[in-house]
Scaffold this motif. Structure first.
Motif, PDB file in Angstrom:
ATOM      1  N   ALA A 161       0.867  -1.180   0.000  1.00 53.71           N
ATOM      2  CA  ALA A 161       0.000   0.000   0.000  1.00 53.71           C
ATOM      3  C   ALA A 161       0.903   1.230   0.000  1.00 53.71           C
ATOM      4  O   ALA A 161       1.973   1.223   0.614  1.00 53.71           O
ATOM      5  CB  ALA A 161      -0.905   0.011   1.221  1.00 53.71           C
ATOM      6  N   VAL A 162       0.480   2.273  -0.695  1.00 53.24           N
ATOM      7  CA  VAL A 162       1.223   3.529  -0.746  1.00 53.24           C
ATOM      8  C   VAL A 162       0.271   4.686  -0.487  1.00 53.24           C
ATOM      9  O   VAL A 162      -0.940   4.570  -0.698  1.00 53.24           O
ATOM     10  CB  VAL A 162       1.958   3.717  -2.103  1.00 53.24           C
ATOM     11  CG1 VAL A 162       3.018   2.644  -2.305  1.00 53.24           C
ATOM     12  CG2 VAL A 162       0.972   3.725  -3.262  1.00 53.24           C
ATOM     13  N   LEU A 163       0.847   5.795  -0.036  1.00 52.89           N
ATOM     14  CA  LEU A 163       0.058   7.006   0.175  1.00 52.89           C
ATOM     15  C   LEU A 163       0.981   8.206   0.112  1.00 52.89           C
ATOM     16  O   LEU A 163       2.198   8.076   0.197  1.00 52.89           O
ATOM     17  CB  LEU A 163      -0.678   6.964   1.522  1.00 52.89           C
ATOM     18  CG  LEU A 163       0.128   6.919   2.825  1.00 52.89           C
ATOM     19  CD1 LEU A 163       0.689   8.277   3.240  1.00 52.89           C
ATOM     20  CD2 LEU A 163      -0.743   6.404   3.944  1.00 52.89           C
ATOM     21  N   ASP A 164       0.382   9.372  -0.028  1.00 50.46           N
ATOM     22  CA  ASP A 164       1.070  10.654   0.100  1.00 50.46           C
ATOM     23  C   ASP A 164       0.385  11.400   1.226  1.00 50.46           C
ATOM     24  O   ASP A 164      -0.847  11.442   1.292  1.00 50.46           O
ATOM     25  CB  ASP A 164       0.971  11.482  -1.181  1.00 50.46           C
ATOM     26  CG  ASP A 164       1.824  10.942  -2.304  1.00 50.46           C
ATOM     27  OD1 ASP A 164       2.871  10.331  -2.020  1.00 50.46           O
ATOM     28  OD2 ASP A 164       1.441  11.124  -3.473  1.00 50.46           O
ATOM     29  N   VAL A 165       1.172  11.991   2.121  1.00 58.96           N
ATOM     30  CA  VAL A 165       0.639  12.775   3.230  1.00 58.96           C
ATOM     31  C   VAL A 165       1.301  14.149   3.186  1.00 58.96           C
ATOM     32  O   VAL A 165       2.473  14.270   2.844  1.00 58.96           O
ATOM     33  CB  VAL A 165       0.867  12.050   4.582  1.00 58.96           C
ATOM     34  CG1 VAL A 165       2.339  11.828   4.867  1.00 58.96           C
ATOM     35  CG2 VAL A 165       0.186  12.774   5.730  1.00 58.96           C
ATOM     36  N   HIS A 166       0.536  15.181   3.510  1.00 55.28           N
ATOM     37  CA  HIS A 166       1.062  16.548   3.513  1.00 55.28           C
ATOM     38  C   HIS A 166       2.259  16.620   4.457  1.00 55.28           C
ATOM     39  O   HIS A 166       2.204  16.102   5.578  1.00 55.28           O
ATOM     40  CB  HIS A 166      -0.042  17.523   3.939  1.00 55.28           C
ATOM     41  CG  HIS A 166       0.252  18.936   3.600  1.00 55.28           C
ATOM     42  ND1 HIS A 166       1.030  19.743   4.391  1.00 55.28           N
ATOM     43  CD2 HIS A 166      -0.105  19.695   2.533  1.00 55.28           C
ATOM     44  CE1 HIS A 166       1.130  20.929   3.850  1.00 55.28           C
ATOM     45  NE2 HIS A 166       0.454  20.936   2.714  1.00 55.28           N
ATOM     46  N   VAL A 167       3.350  17.258   4.026  1.00 52.03           N
ATOM     47  CA  VAL A 167       4.585  17.304   4.830  1.00 52.03           C
ATOM     48  C   VAL A 167       4.384  17.982   6.185  1.00 52.03           C
ATOM     49  O   VAL A 167       5.093  17.668   7.136  1.00 52.03           O
ATOM     50  CB  VAL A 167       5.763  17.965   4.072  1.00 52.03           C
ATOM     51  CG1 VAL A 167       6.180  17.146   2.880  1.00 52.03           C
ATOM     52  CG2 VAL A 167       5.444  19.396   3.693  1.00 52.03           C
TER      53      VAL A 167
END
Length: 163
Positions: A123-129
């Motif tokens: 699973a992959v995701l992007d989260v706000h820095v």
């Protein structure tokens, strides 16, 4: 799709198209918490976006319902062009009034169960820095940050092959 999970007054299930407005409102409340200067206007019709993803045949939107109210939501699918065994977690939100109540952990466990049932290996995701709270939550769930590219989002990865 995994069957509904029921625990007391809490149900984790697939979101319905008629619930898009509630999902979009929850998303707006959660998103507002990690923009200290206010949510930037991006011109996106989030209600239409949520309606579209809920109705999208290759996507999943799980929600947590307590006492008839949606209090958490997660959306995921295999992104176009990605390997079939990789799932992208696009949205994961808990109502800010319910943070630290176990909702996120329960919803995350339901997501992982679904991903494994679907044969996903990663699973992959992007989260706000700047969203350190969310990053810490994901790390507690076993996600690992990928090297930063210096942008506004941090990529994270979760192996799904182990227990």
């Amino acid at each position: 799709m995994i069957s509904d999970r029921v625990s007391g007054t809490r149900v984790i299930r697939t979101a319905l198209p008629a619930e898009a407005e509630s999902v979009a409102a929850l998303h707006a409340r959660a998103r507002a918490t990690y923009y200290p200067d206010g949510v930037p206007e991006d011109g996106r019709d989030w209600l239409a976006a949520w309606r579209g993803v809920i109705e999208r045949p290759d996507a999943h939107v799980l929600c947590v319902v307590e006492s008839g109210r949606i209090v958490a939501v997660a959306s995921f699918r295999t992104q176009d062009g990605d390997p079939a065994d990789t799932v992208t977690l696009f949205q994961f939100h808990v109502d800010p009034e319910r943070w630290r109540s176990g909702l996120g952990t329960a919803l995350h466990a339901a997501c992982v169960e679904q991903w494994r049932a679907d044969g996903r290996r990663t699973a992959v995701l992007d989260v706000h820095v700047d969203n350190e709270r969310a990053q810490a939550f994901y790390v507690r769930q076993g996600w690992v940050a990928e090297p930063s590219d210096g942008g506004h989002h941090l990529g994270m990865r979760l192996p799904l092959t182990g227990e």
